[in-house]
Design a protein around this motif. Structure first.
Motif, mmCIF file in Angstrom:
data_model
loop_
_atom_site.group_PDB
_atom_site.id
_atom_site.type_symbol
_atom_site.label_atom_id
_atom_site.label_comp_id
_atom_site.label_asym_id
_atom_site.label_seq_id
_atom_site.Cartn_x
_atom_site.Cartn_y
_atom_site.Cartn_z
ATOM 1 N N LEU A 169 82.751 49.712 46.125
ATOM 2 C CA LEU A 169 82.421 49.835 44.602
ATOM 3 C C LEU A 169 80.925 48.416 44.810
ATOM 4 N N THR A 170 80.379 48.619 44.720
ATOM 5 C CA THR A 170 78.780 47.849 44.778
ATOM 6 C C THR A 170 77.827 48.161 43.841
ATOM 7 N N PRO A 171 77.119 47.982 43.056
ATOM 8 C CA PRO A 171 75.868 47.969 42.829
ATOM 9 C C PRO A 171 74.971 48.429 44.243
ATOM 10 N N VAL A 230 79.233 52.862 46.972
ATOM 11 C CA VAL A 230 78.909 53.651 45.952
ATOM 12 C C VAL A 230 78.619 53.138 44.903
ATOM 13 N N ILE A 249 78.164 52.562 40.260
ATOM 14 C CA ILE A 249 77.975 53.795 39.253
ATOM 15 C C ILE A 249 76.804 53.298 38.019
ATOM 16 N N GLY A 250 75.741 52.411 39.252
ATOM 17 C CA GLY A 250 74.627 53.020 37.547
ATOM 18 C C GLY A 250 74.078 50.925 38.493
ATOM 19 N N TYR A 262 73.582 48.387 36.914
ATOM 20 C CA TYR A 262 73.904 47.426 36.166
ATOM 21 C C TYR A 262 74.380 46.846 37.019
ATOM 22 N N VAL A 263 74.885 45.560 36.538
ATOM 23 C CA VAL A 263 76.314 44.888 37.411
ATOM 24 C C VAL A 263 77.240 44.421 36.321
ATOM 25 N N LEU A 264 78.400 44.935 37.279
ATOM 26 C CA LEU A 264 79.365 44.294 36.437
ATOM 27 C C LEU A 264 80.173 43.643 36.988
ATOM 28 N N GLY A 285 83.318 43.265 38.504
ATOM 29 C CA GLY A 285 84.221 43.158 39.829
ATOM 30 C C GLY A 285 84.225 44.836 39.546
ATOM 31 N N PRO A 294 84.166 50.457 38.008
ATOM 32 C CA PRO A 294 83.837 50.973 38.296
ATOM 33 C C PRO A 294 84.767 52.281 39.412
HETATM 34 N N1 ADE Z 1 80.167 46.257 40.836
HETATM 35 C C1 ADE Z 1 79.473 45.254 40.389
HETATM 36 N N2 ADE Z 1 78.307 46.113 40.287
HETATM 37 C C2 ADE Z 1 78.676 47.520 40.125
HETATM 38 C C3 ADE Z 1 77.589 48.795 39.631
HETATM 39 N N3 ADE Z 1 77.162 48.975 39.300
HETATM 40 N N4 ADE Z 1 78.983 50.192 40.517
HETATM 41 C C4 ADE Z 1 79.810 49.182 41.285
HETATM 42 N N5 ADE Z 1 80.200 48.141 41.341
HETATM 43 C C5 ADE Z 1 79.801 47.547 41.226
#
Ligand code: ADE
Length: 246
Positions: free
Chosen positions: A87-89, A131, A133-134, A136-138, A140, A144
């Motif tokens: 899971l990554t932006p 993958v 989920i959108g 924006y940056v979370l 962790g 996601p």
């Molecule tokens: N980790 C940090 N931001 C994320 C995002 N937007 N989607 C998936 N993983 C994430």
């Protein structure tokens, strides 16, 4: 479907997914879920799992060793090389079609990162899908991962009470769902559309299709490009376009 989540916060996964429909599916064993604590695999005597980035810069990077060892232990247990979703932006933006594709797997592994990311070398070694989920940056990957698990699980046979219900709703045919109404027939002066009370199934179907088309046209016109449209649908949309342009 068996989910395996590699994370530094296993309790976050188990708590959040233990309730509601997913919780019920776990009880019924339509799906299974384990959260694997990456920290338990570190060989560092202080249980450290991260370090500063080579080349300098802010934050910490999750090290390769504990993640790789946790993954290897899991692969041995599963008995084959599973799909590993990181899971990554920076990943491909998740959509319903991807949920359908992932739902076909027997096992899915989710890798959740934290801090400034994960040592690239272990990603190269184990990850099969990146993958997001959108845009924006979370903080962790846990939220996601849970979003994906929720969206995928409802497509797994036996998870929803009425298996049909996953098929006739938002994003079926790439169209948004038609509006729904329940009792009472009149609320705050607003009446339920009379066709829905008529008992005439063909008319109800036609009305719902038109509402789906109209809603998609108004709210998510981008979806119409890949929607499965009949000639009748196209005519209805042309009419809508002509009326809104006037
Ligand atoms: N980790 C940090 N931001 C994320 C995002 N937007 N989607 C998936 N993983 C994430």
């Amino acid at each position: 479907m068996n989910y395996h989540v590699l994370t530094l916060f296993p309790e976050m996964i188990m708590q959040a997914l233990g309730t509601s429909i997913i919780g019920r599916a776990l009880e019924k064993e339509s799906i299974s879920l384990e959260a694997i604590d990456i920290r338990e695999y570190t060989t560092n005597k202080h249980k450290k799992v991260d370090d500063t980035p080579y080349g300098g810069g802010a934050g910490m990077v999750m090290q390769a060793q504990p993640i790789y060892d946790a993954y290897q232990d899991l692969e041995r247990k599963i008995g084959f090389r599973p799909r590993v979703i990181y899971l990554t932006p920076q990943g491909k933006v998740f959509h319903q079609g991807m949920a359908q594709e992932f739902a076909k797997e027997q096992d899915l592994v989710f890798l959740c990162g934290h801090y400034e990311g994960i040592d690239e070398r272990v990603l190269e070694e184990i990850v099969t899908d990146y993958v997001s989920i959108g845009d924006y940056v979370l903080t962790g990957g846990e939220l996601p991962a849970m979003v994906l698990i929720d969206a995928i699980s409802r497509l797994v046979p036996g998870v929803l009470k009425n298996e049909e219900s996953a098929q006739f709703e938002s994003f079926h045919d790439n169209l948004l769902e038609y509006p729904q109404y329940s009792r009472p027939e009149e609320w705050m002066g607003k009446k339920v559309p009379s066709v829905l009370l008529s008992g005439h199934h063909a008319n109800i179907e036609a009305w719902r299709r038109e509402k789906s088309l109209q809603r998609t046209y108004e709210r998510r016109p981008d979806l119409l490009e890949s929607a499965a449209l009949s000639e009748k649908d196209k005519k209805f949309l042309d009419n809508l376009r002509n009326n809104t342009c006037k």
